[in-house]
Design a protein around this motif. Structure first.
Motif: not given
Length: 117
Positions: A38-49, A80-85, A2-7
């Motif tokens: 993570a988040g913002g623009y990244i969220e709308s285009t797929g996964g984390f970078m 990532l293709v998805r945050n949970d990849a 999840r984004p909060k865990s990533f952060e």
């Protein structure tokens, strides 16, 4: 992951900071240099970078878990293709590596100021 865990994981790394840029994207830095997004623009285009080694870059893309990150691929960044990849433990290891790769490229003076040397 999840984004909060990533952060939370990114901010636990030594001398890591977060700024919000580019349409609300969380940008994680060490010594003023980006190592993950993570988040913002990244969220709308797929996964984390995040930044990767040359080998990890090839591996993640060949396995279909990631694609070259827009605008950052030439610097071996992946999205990532998805945050949970990836399983959480693997993603944390890649984030640790991304942080270490960027910290290693900082100047000696910056590394000393941040407590790395």
């Amino acid at each position: 992951m999840r984004p909060k865990s990533f952060e939370a994981h990114c901010l636990r790394l030594p001398a890591a900071t977060k700024v919000v840029q580019w349409e609300g994207t969380s940008v994680f830095k060490v010594g003023g240099k980006m190592f993950a997004l993570a988040g913002g623009y990244i969220e709308s285009t797929g996964g984390f970078m995040f930044k990767t080694s040359n080998m990890a870059y090839q591996l993640l893309i060949e396995q279909g878990l990631a694609r070259p990150a827009p605008y950052l691929a030439r610097a071996t960044w992946v999205q990532l293709v998805r945050n949970d990849a990836l399983p959480d433990a693997e993603l944390k290891a890649y984030l640790d590596q991304a942080h270490a790769l960027i910290a290693a490229k900082l100047t000696r003076k910056s590394r000393k100021a941040l407590g790395f040397d």
